[in-house]
Design an enzyme around this catalytic site. Structure first.
Site, PDB file in Angstrom:
ATOM      1  N   HIS A 130      73.436  32.991  66.312  1.00  0.00           N
ATOM      2  CA  HIS A 130      72.462  32.539  65.323  1.00  0.00           C
ATOM      3  C   HIS A 130      71.867  31.214  65.782  1.00  0.00           C
ATOM      4  CE1 HIS A 130      76.029  30.182  64.369  1.00  0.00           C
ATOM      5  NE2 HIS A 130      75.248  29.341  63.714  1.00  0.00           N
ATOM      6  N   ARG A 176      91.274  26.915  65.793  1.00  0.00           N
ATOM      7  CA  ARG A 176      90.156  26.044  66.137  1.00  0.00           C
ATOM      8  C   ARG A 176      89.433  25.626  64.872  1.00  0.00           C
ATOM      9  NH1 ARG A 176      84.643  26.339  67.096  1.00  0.00           N
ATOM     10  NH2 ARG A 176      83.828  25.207  68.912  1.00  0.00           N
ATOM     11  N   ASP A 186      70.345  27.455  63.954  1.00  0.00           N
ATOM     12  CA  ASP A 186      70.454  26.707  62.701  1.00  0.00           C
ATOM     13  C   ASP A 186      69.067  26.418  62.135  1.00  0.00           C
ATOM     14  OD1 ASP A 186      73.156  26.757  63.057  1.00  0.00           O
ATOM     15  OD2 ASP A 186      73.363  24.651  63.616  1.00  0.00           O
TER      16      ASP A 186
END
Length: 346
Positions: free
Chosen positions: A228, A293, A230
């Site tokens: 994707h 993570r 932003d």
């Protein structure tokens, strides 16, 4: 009715509960079919920088006298950079990370108390981009817009203030940094003072996204965060572990964060404002089997009624994008996702 906040923008594009609720990752000893991606995520998909003679994403020292020039070059070539000597105290960053760890260490049933509503923008849940993909991501998140107290009180009714204070300190520092970086690129793009007035507003509601990627039993067949771009001007990310990959010249490139740096990358709004000069990099996160993570992403954007216009500085240049409000673009992206920039292209 005029929309003025991110919360209202997301209310216009509600999700279903199935696109919000994470699975119980702690009890998933094997990868469920719902999270198994057909395309293997392995090293064959990833571009070798050494073999190609290319350079990794640059690391820029904010104290360097040439920092502004280097930032512009990085935005043109990569759409991002690692930033060191950024001025944000270690204690502020560590404080926010500690609270993130505390939140995602809660039992699943307790985290569910702060689940986002279908039309909501804040709280606990899986990525809002989930409906655009046939499989789910190995990820859980917590979104903050404005004060997190409403959502956090559901998790810690008597012990929520510490979380709020540390996230507020983190947001303030990030806002100062993002504003400084934005001023630099706006100077180069010759953005007028009139078009910068929003930056001085005291009631801005920037978004903070806490991301957690549990250790994964079959990471080569899972996706931490699907590809994707932003919507922001800049996204500033605190992350220690590798896992982020950026698309460059048709190949995925591993982004390994150097110690004591922040990752900064441009979003669609800056891509449009620069008339395509600055990249809005396509990126994804791949999970690992051995490590958990986490990351904290700060999204810096104008108010939703702000009109994004391409900066055309040369006499022979032509605008590549039509004017669009932030609110309108959020709506376009909520419907068209990966094709959103083409929708506003001229």
């Amino acid at each position: 009715m005029k929309m003025s906040t991110l919360n209202e923008a997301y209310q216009e594009h509600p999700l279903t509960l199935g696109d919000i609720i994470p699975i119980d990752f702690s009890s998933s000893l094997s990868l469920p079919d719902s999270h198994t991606w057909s395309q293997s995520i392995d090293d064959d998909d990833v571009f070798s920088l050494k073999d190609a003679g290319s350079s990794p994403m640059p690391t820029i020292d904010l104290m360097d006298p040439n920092a502004k020039k280097l930032i512009i070059l990085a935005c043109e070539k990569w759409g991002g950079f690692h930033l060191k000597n950024h001025g944000i105290p270690f204690a502020v960053i560590q404080g926010a990370e500690d609270e993130l760890q505390r939140l995602f260490s809660l039992p699943p049933q307790q985290k569910m108390k702060a689940l986002r509503s279908p039309g909501g923008a804040t709280g606990y849940g899986i990525p809002r981009i989930s409906p655009f993909f046939s499989k789910f991501m190995w990820h859980e998140g917590f979104t903050i817009i404005g004060s997190p107290s409403h959502d956090v009180k559901k998790l810690w009714p008597n012990d929520y203030q510490q979380f709020c204070d540390k996230m507020e300190n983190y947001k303030k520092e990030m806002n100062t940094l993002a504003e400084s970086l934005t001023e630099m690129v706006f100077d180069v793009l010759e953005i007028s003072e009139e078009k910068r007035k929003w930056m001085a507003a005291s009631d801005l509601r920037m978004a903070l996204q806490l991301n957690f990627y549990p250790s994964c039993p079959e990471p080569n067949r899972a996706m931490g965060l699907a590809p994707h771009t932003d919507t922001s001007i800049f996204t500033v990310v605190h992350v220690k572990e590798s896992g982020l990959q950026l698309m460059k010249e048709g190949k995925w490139i591993n982004v390994q964060p150097p110690p004591d740096t922040l990752l900064v990358h441009a979003g669609d709004l800056l891509h449009m404002m620069s008339n395509g000069r600055f990249c809005s990099p396509l990126h994804r996160v791949v999970p690992t089997v051995s490590k958990k993570r986490c990351s904290i992403a700060y999204f810096y954007s104008p108010p939703t009624d702000y009109v994004v216009s391409p900066s055309v500085t040369g006499d022979l240049d032509a605008a590549r994008f039509r004017d669009v409000t932030v609110m309108e673009y959020i709506g376009i992206k909520a419907e068209k996702f990966g094709e959103s920039l083409s929708v506003v292209s001229i």
